[in-house]
Design an enzyme around this catalytic site. Sequence first.
Site, PDB file in Angstrom:
ATOM      1  N   ASP A  13       0.848  -1.217  -0.121  1.00 52.50           N
ATOM      2  CA  ASP A  13      -0.041  -0.326  -0.038  1.00 52.50           C
ATOM      3  C   ASP A  13       0.953   1.216  -0.002  1.00 52.50           C
ATOM      4  O   ASP A  13       2.285   1.007   0.217  1.00 52.50           O
ATOM      5  CB  ASP A  13      -0.658  -0.025   1.353  1.00 52.50           C
ATOM      6  CG  ASP A  13      -1.871   1.352   1.249  1.00 52.50           C
ATOM      7  OD1 ASP A  13      -2.480   1.546   0.145  1.00 52.50           O
ATOM      8  OD2 ASP A  13      -1.818   1.945   2.271  1.00 52.50           O
ATOM      9  N   SER A  14       0.250   2.460  -0.362  1.00 46.39           N
ATOM     10  CA  SER A  14       0.881   3.512  -0.095  1.00 46.39           C
ATOM     11  C   SER A  14       1.664   4.008   1.308  1.00 46.39           C
ATOM     12  O   SER A  14       2.469   4.794   1.378  1.00 46.39           O
ATOM     13  CB  SER A  14      -0.029   4.815  -0.788  1.00 46.39           C
ATOM     14  OG  SER A  14      -1.043   4.756  -0.074  1.00 46.39           O
ATOM     15  N   CYS A  76      -4.074  -1.169  -2.122  1.00 39.92           N
ATOM     16  CA  CYS A  76      -4.195   0.364  -2.389  1.00 39.92           C
ATOM     17  C   CYS A  76      -5.009   0.411  -3.568  1.00 39.92           C
ATOM     18  O   CYS A  76      -4.941  -0.114  -4.766  1.00 39.92           O
ATOM     19  CB  CYS A  76      -2.966   0.708  -2.712  1.00 39.92           C
ATOM     20  SG  CYS A  76      -2.898   2.593  -3.234  1.00 39.92           S
ATOM     21  N   GLU A 155      -3.736   9.366   8.825  1.00 37.68           N
ATOM     22  CA  GLU A 155      -2.355   9.136   8.966  1.00 37.68           C
ATOM     23  C   GLU A 155      -1.878   9.709  10.380  1.00 37.68           C
ATOM     24  O   GLU A 155      -0.805   9.518  11.041  1.00 37.68           O
ATOM     25  CB  GLU A 155      -1.161   9.494   7.935  1.00 37.68           C
ATOM     26  CG  GLU A 155      -1.693   8.575   6.580  1.00 37.68           C
ATOM     27  CD  GLU A 155      -0.572   7.346   6.240  1.00 37.68           C
ATOM     28  OE1 GLU A 155       0.554   7.651   6.738  1.00 37.68           O
ATOM     29  OE2 GLU A 155      -0.938   6.683   5.579  1.00 37.68           O
ATOM     30  N   CYS A 187     -10.777   3.269  -0.261  1.00 39.25           N
ATOM     31  CA  CYS A 187      -9.528   3.512  -0.057  1.00 39.25           C
ATOM     32  C   CYS A 187      -9.432   2.916   1.334  1.00 39.25           C
ATOM     33  O   CYS A 187     -10.199   2.863   2.220  1.00 39.25           O
ATOM     34  CB  CYS A 187      -9.354   5.142   0.279  1.00 39.25           C
ATOM     35  SG  CYS A 187      -7.619   5.464   1.024  1.00 39.25           S
ATOM     36  N   HIS A 189      -7.344   3.078   3.825  1.00 40.44           N
ATOM     37  CA  HIS A 189      -7.439   3.941   4.737  1.00 40.44           C
ATOM     38  C   HIS A 189      -8.711   4.075   5.491  1.00 40.44           C
ATOM     39  O   HIS A 189      -8.795   4.206   6.691  1.00 40.44           O
ATOM     40  CB  HIS A 189      -6.854   5.374   4.543  1.00 40.44           C
ATOM     41  CG  HIS A 189      -5.387   5.508   4.564  1.00 40.44           C
ATOM     42  ND1 HIS A 189      -4.826   4.868   3.479  1.00 40.44           N
ATOM     43  CD2 HIS A 189      -4.518   5.608   5.423  1.00 40.44           C
ATOM     44  CE1 HIS A 189      -3.570   4.973   3.653  1.00 40.44           C
ATOM     45  NE2 HIS A 189      -3.145   5.637   4.565  1.00 40.44           N
TER      46      HIS A 189
END
Length: 274
Positions: A13-14, A76, A155, A187, A189
């Site tokens: 993932d990013s 991702c 994040e 996403c 996240h």
Amino acid sequence: MTDNRTAPIGVFDSGVGGLTVVKEIMHQIPNEKVIYFGDTARVPYGSKSKDTITRYSKQIVRFLRTQNVKAIVVACNTASAYALDELSKEIDIPIIGVVKPGAKVAVETTKNGKIGVIGTSGTISSETYTTYMKELNPAIDVRGKACPLFVPLIEEGLWEDPVTDEIVKRYLTDLMDSGIDTLILGCTHYPLIRKTVQRIVGPEVTLVNPAYETARELKALLSSHNLLSDQTSGLGTNIHQFYVSDAAERFQIFANSILKYGILSTKAVNIETY
């Protein structure tokens, strides 16, 4: 293709978002070992071009191949949307992304045919979710909304914070007014702020978490290739490995808050050399 059932699964993932997929893999197929790579030096992916995302993804896949993984999960949405097709042509092991599993479940779930998708600017502008859902059911009405501030808020650990509430409200008001009954968290996240999103969209809207659906699909894929591990790990063994492109210590603290399982170490890798 390797027939090594005890080999690990590569997941990338990013940044930290793909850990929501890892969490589901650990839960749904607990015998599997995971090697995770988070591209923390180059996060976020959502605002970058297709060529850049594809180049990054190829570097990460080359790194994961050095770890002798038996399958790869592109955890991702932006990389799944932009790079998955090209990655699939270049490797001889099973590889899946997170878009198709989530899209499929959303089409099966909706009652009124109106589906919302929230994601990064890259994921939304690619229209990959829309394309795939319309292949499954051309009558589906898809509304996409880019939510670029979600990833930095997540994040920063602001999962339940008045600021996040306010931003979620601002982004989702138009979607709610359009009458959707199903919303894809497009996403990896976003499941980390799932409670906030659900509270704001209300109980009548069903949230689809592609992380959960991807783990289910991965299990089926491994089974079809006779690659499911039948070995249980010994207690206390650190069977999963975590790598990042920057800020290993910060990642490790964050990862432990998501996985609640005790990540003993995270190593930094110079991904540009791959």
